[in-house]
Enzyme design. Structure first.
Site, PDB file in Angstrom:
ATOM      1  N   HIS A  98       0.830  -1.208   0.000  1.00  0.00           N
ATOM      2  CA  HIS A  98       0.000   0.000   0.000  1.00  0.00           C
ATOM      3  C   HIS A  98       0.864   1.257   0.000  1.00  0.00           C
ATOM      4  CE1 HIS A  98       1.034   0.877   4.185  1.00  0.00           C
ATOM      5  NE2 HIS A  98       0.885  -0.416   4.424  1.00  0.00           N
ATOM      6  N   GLU A 126      -2.270  -7.160   7.462  1.00  0.00           N
ATOM      7  CA  GLU A 126      -0.995  -6.979   8.148  1.00  0.00           C
ATOM      8  C   GLU A 126      -0.988  -7.764   9.462  1.00  0.00           C
ATOM      9  OE1 GLU A 126       2.049  -6.730   8.185  1.00  0.00           O
ATOM     10  OE2 GLU A 126       2.458  -4.648   7.646  1.00  0.00           O
TER      11      GLU A 126
END
Length: 335
Positions: free
Chosen positions: A88, A192
């Site tokens: 990202h 994550e």
């Protein structure tokens, strides 16, 4: 037949020699994928005389045919896939950690929803992060037009907002094959490292659906985050096992050869460990392609040791020195 005789597992191997990123001589800290054709090595393939005897095709076209032949010549229990793994763009949590320092971030600031005029719970992209995703979009546009790069046939994305937004900016508006449009699947396990940090606690399914209406959810995707814990953090080995399970799901149910994963530095690092790839740190917004060989093997999987989640760290020094510096808007900080 007993469970032992029915058991099988997938063994992953990184096929080296195709990308600069799997070469130990490549320095990942300053590697710019946009300046290196995604890292695809300029080289000849054994299929070139058959596919491109006049050497008129691009490197990516010849690589695509090489992968096609690898799959055609493989046994039914072996498959080759190319993963395009994108981290990202910069999020507000990245700016906050850089501002406060990692020790203070881990033991104090990461547990908060935000501070001052900066908010990092399920962190969103900064303006810099949006620009990084636009850079990826421009590079994909260039590669499609000039290199005839094989575009993803399937798209998967972490449920955290910074990844949902990155994938949207990166792939929207590209000239994609009609049979493989950009319709990403939101995968719970692609996220994550889980726990403690509010930036890693996802928003509700309703929020994701309303904000990204073209995205689809994997089956049984829960309304609220079922995995995040405020007082425990996922261990590295547990994260690697989780991402290995995600790969198993994708390789078992998705027949696509070219697959996009938009996720996180920790998720990508765990996948690289699971497939035997060298460590390769990615800057925010960067992309790494990996050619994988996956072999389904009969019998029980080799035993692995998975460390338990660990308690949230406590601060050994004051994380908020007086006077506390007010957090400025993340897009104003030049890191």
């Amino acid at each position: 037949m007993s469970d032992a005789h029915r058991a099988e597992y997938i063994k992953y191997t990184t096929v080296t020699g195709y990308f600069l990123q799997d070469d130990p001589a490549t320095n990942g800290s300053d590697f710019d994928y946009t300046a290196e054709n995604f890292g695809l090595i300029s080289r000849a393939y054994e299929t070139d005389p058959e596919f491109d005897p006049e050497r008129e095709k691009t490197q990516w076209q010849r690589f695509e045919y090489q992968v096609y032949r690898l799959n055609r010549q493989s046994d039914s229990h072996v498959q080759y896939k190319v993963l395009y793994m994108g981290r990202h763009g910069e999020g507000h949590h990245n700016v906050a950690e850089a501002l406060y320092g990692t020790p203070a971030w881990d033991c104090y600031w990461s547990k908060l929803e935000g501070y001052g005029n900066s908010y990092w719970s399920d962190a969103h992209l900064t303006e810099k992060g949006i620009q990084q995703a636009r850079k990826a979009n421009a590079f994909w546009t260039h590669e499609i037009a000039t290199q005839k790069i094989p575009t993803p046939e399937s798209y998967y994305v972490s449920p955290l907002d910074r990844c949902l937004a990155t994938s949207n900016v990166t792939f929207s508006g590209l000239e994609l094959p009609s049979g493989h449009p950009f319709i990403p699947v939101v995968k719970e396990l692609l996220r994550e490292e889980i726990g403690v940090h509010t930036c890693d606690r996802r928003s509700s399914k309703s929020y994701i659906r309303s904000t990204y209406p073209s995205y689809v959810f994997e089956p049984d995707f829960a309304e609220t985050d079922p995995l995040w814990k405020a007082d425990e953090r996922e261990s590295d080995s547990a994260q690697e096992a989780r991402l290995k399970g995600l790969l198993d799901d994708v390789f078992t149910h998705d027949r696509s050869t070219y697959i996009s994963l938009t996720c996180h530095s920790g998720s990508i690092a765990a996948i690289l460990r699971a497939v035997g790839h060298r460590d390769f740190d990615l800057a925010t917004g960067a992309v790494i392609p990996v050619l994988l060989r996956a072999e389904t093997i009969r019998g029980p999987a080799p035993s692995t040791s998975i460390a338990p989640w660990y308690p949230a760290p406590t601060c050994t020094v004051n994380p908020t020195p007086s006077p506390v510096r007010e957090t400025v808007p993340a897009e104003k900080i030049d890191l």
